[in-house]
Design a protein around this motif. Structure first.
Motif, PDB file in Angstrom:
ATOM      1  N   LYS A 276      62.571  39.887  64.268  1.00 40.50           N
ATOM      2  CA  LYS A 276      62.403  40.668  65.496  1.00 40.50           C
ATOM      3  C   LYS A 276      61.697  41.987  65.209  1.00 40.50           C
ATOM      4  CE  LYS A 276      66.338  38.893  68.063  1.00 40.50           C
ATOM      5  NZ  LYS A 276      67.627  39.207  68.678  1.00 40.50           N
ATOM      6  N   LEU A 277      62.080  42.635  64.117  1.00 41.19           N
ATOM      7  CA  LEU A 277      61.447  43.898  63.745  1.00 41.19           C
ATOM      8  C   LEU A 277      59.979  43.686  63.392  1.00 41.19           C
ATOM      9  CD1 LEU A 277      61.767  46.918  63.227  1.00 41.19           C
ATOM     10  CD2 LEU A 277      62.412  46.357  60.891  1.00 41.19           C
ATOM     11  N   THR A 278      59.676  42.619  62.673  1.00 41.59           N
ATOM     12  CA  THR A 278      58.297  42.314  62.324  1.00 41.59           C
ATOM     13  C   THR A 278      57.470  42.032  63.579  1.00 41.59           C
ATOM     14  OG1 THR A 278      59.027  41.386  60.218  1.00 41.59           O
ATOM     15  CG2 THR A 278      56.822  40.771  60.966  1.00 41.59           C
ATOM     16  N   GLN A 279      58.040  41.292  64.507  1.00 43.24           N
ATOM     17  CA  GLN A 279      57.342  41.000  65.756  1.00 43.24           C
ATOM     18  C   GLN A 279      57.111  42.285  66.552  1.00 43.24           C
ATOM     19  OE1 GLN A 279      59.513  38.547  68.484  1.00 43.24           O
ATOM     20  NE2 GLN A 279      57.755  38.237  69.824  1.00 43.24           N
TER      21      GLN A 279
ATOM     22  N   LEU B  66      56.892  45.378  65.395  1.00 41.98           N
ATOM     23  CA  LEU B  66      55.885  46.197  64.710  1.00 41.98           C
ATOM     24  C   LEU B  66      54.481  45.656  64.913  1.00 41.98           C
ATOM     25  CD1 LEU B  66      57.727  47.088  61.381  1.00 41.98           C
ATOM     26  CD2 LEU B  66      57.144  48.633  63.261  1.00 41.98           C
ATOM     27  N   SER B  67      54.325  44.338  64.902  1.00 41.44           N
ATOM     28  CA  SER B  67      52.992  43.770  65.132  1.00 41.44           C
ATOM     29  C   SER B  67      52.543  44.010  66.568  1.00 41.44           C
ATOM     30  CB  SER B  67      52.972  42.279  64.791  1.00 41.44           C
ATOM     31  OG  SER B  67      53.776  41.555  65.678  1.00 41.44           O
ATOM     32  N   GLN B  68      53.474  43.961  67.513  1.00 44.22           N
ATOM     33  CA  GLN B  68      53.124  44.265  68.896  1.00 44.22           C
ATOM     34  C   GLN B  68      52.763  45.737  69.057  1.00 44.22           C
ATOM     35  OE1 GLN B  68      56.557  42.974  71.079  1.00 44.22           O
ATOM     36  NE2 GLN B  68      55.885  40.838  71.163  1.00 44.22           N
ATOM     37  N   ALA B  69      53.473  46.608  68.363  1.00 42.24           N
ATOM     38  CA  ALA B  69      53.165  48.047  68.432  1.00 42.24           C
ATOM     39  C   ALA B  69      51.792  48.343  67.848  1.00 42.24           C
ATOM     40  CB  ALA B  69      54.233  48.851  67.709  1.00 42.24           C
ATOM     41  N   GLN B  70      51.408  47.627  66.785  1.00 43.89           N
ATOM     42  CA  GLN B  70      50.092  47.833  66.190  1.00 43.89           C
ATOM     43  C   GLN B  70      48.972  47.368  67.105  1.00 43.89           C
ATOM     44  OE1 GLN B  70      50.355  45.792  62.431  1.00 43.89           O
ATOM     45  NE2 GLN B  70      50.764  47.698  61.328  1.00 43.89           N
ATOM     46  N   SER B  71      49.228  46.360  67.904  1.00 42.24           N
ATOM     47  CA  SER B  71      48.173  45.828  68.774  1.00 42.24           C
ATOM     48  C   SER B  71      48.152  46.489  70.147  1.00 42.24           C
ATOM     49  CB  SER B  71      48.348  44.311  68.937  1.00 42.24           C
ATOM     50  OG  SER B  71      49.541  44.028  69.634  1.00 42.24           O
TER      51      SER B  71
ATOM     52  N   MET C 260      66.390  33.874  65.993  1.00 43.27           N
ATOM     53  CA  MET C 260      65.475  34.784  65.325  1.00 43.27           C
ATOM     54  C   MET C 260      66.310  35.876  64.661  1.00 43.27           C
ATOM     55  SD  MET C 260      62.309  36.932  66.998  1.00 43.27           S
ATOM     56  CE  MET C 260      61.157  35.600  67.153  1.00 43.27           C
ATOM     57  N   SER C 261      66.034  36.118  63.410  1.00 42.82           N
ATOM     58  CA  SER C 261      66.799  37.122  62.666  1.00 42.82           C
ATOM     59  C   SER C 261      66.322  38.532  63.010  1.00 42.82           C
ATOM     60  CB  SER C 261      66.661  36.870  61.163  1.00 42.82           C
ATOM     61  OG  SER C 261      65.354  37.192  60.751  1.00 42.82           O
ATOM     62  N   GLY C 262      67.079  39.512  62.561  1.00 42.64           N
ATOM     63  CA  GLY C 262      66.730  40.910  62.819  1.00 42.64           C
ATOM     64  C   GLY C 262      65.410  41.299  62.170  1.00 42.64           C
ATOM     65  N   ALA C 263      65.151  40.782  60.966  1.00 45.47           N
ATOM     66  CA  ALA C 263      63.900  41.093  60.281  1.00 45.47           C
ATOM     67  C   ALA C 263      62.702  40.510  61.021  1.00 45.47           C
ATOM     68  CB  ALA C 263      63.945  40.571  58.847  1.00 45.47           C
TER      69      ALA C 263
END
Length: 184
Positions: free
Chosen positions: A6-9, A11-16, A1-4
């Motif tokens: 991981k960051l997207t994942q 951020l989506s977890q933080a939003q939920s 998994m790339s850094g981008a």
């Protein structure tokens, strides 16, 4: 998994993230700031490393409440206080102790659930009663121990240990935990 990714994942977890998780992590952050800043405002000279190490550990406490960061944070703040502070009971000591207790309790609650989990408010309410009892009993037991210690009463250690055991029992029963593992 790339850094981008991981960051997207992340951020989506933080939003939920649910309200209970945000409240617990906010309590960790706020109480941790009080525990780091308040000893720094005292007239005695605090070790310079305590606020720096404490701040880094506080960030780890908020981001990873299920790690050892909260325990190490509490130990660092207590160590900084014990190394240089006067040995008398003061309001700053009581407030710092309460702040450390809040960090401990909120970290224990936040560590039980993943950051992206949505938790019902009922879980927060169930945790709130024992936490409130512990917060109210902490200063009372500390004050009683200071009074007994200053009075020169024989067996004061026994009285202090008994008071802490009674406070622990009150928090245990307030949490609604059963005494045994039996299913009736």
């Amino acid at each position: 998994m790339s850094g981008a990714e991981k960051l997207t994942q992340w951020l989506s977890q933080a939003q939920s993230t649910g309200t209970a998780t945000w409240l617990a992590r906010s309590a960790i952050a706020l109480a941790g700031v009080v525990a780091v800043v308040l000893p720094g405002w005292q007239t005695w000279d605090q070790l310079d490393a305590v606020p720096i190490v404490g701040s880094l550990l506080l960030v780890a406490c908020v981001l990873l409440p299920d790690s050892l960061a909260a325990l190490v944070f509490i130990l660092v703040v207590c160590f900084g206080w014990l190394m240089r502070a006067p040995n008398e009971l003061s309001w700053s000591l009581v407030v710092t102790g309460i702040a450390l207790l809040v960090v401990h309790l909120a970290s224990a609650f936040a560590a039980q659930i993943p950051s992206y989990a949505v938790v019902d408010r009922q879980a927060l309410r169930r945790w709130l009663l024992p936490a409130t009892v512990a917060l109210l009993l902490g200063p009372v037991v500390a004050l009683a121990a200071a009074v007994v210690r200053g009075a020169g009463v024989r067996g004061s250690l026994l009285v202090t240990v008994g008071a802490l055991a009674a406070a622990t029992a009150v928090v245990w029963f307030a949490s609604g935990q059963p005494l045994g593992d039996r299913e009736d």
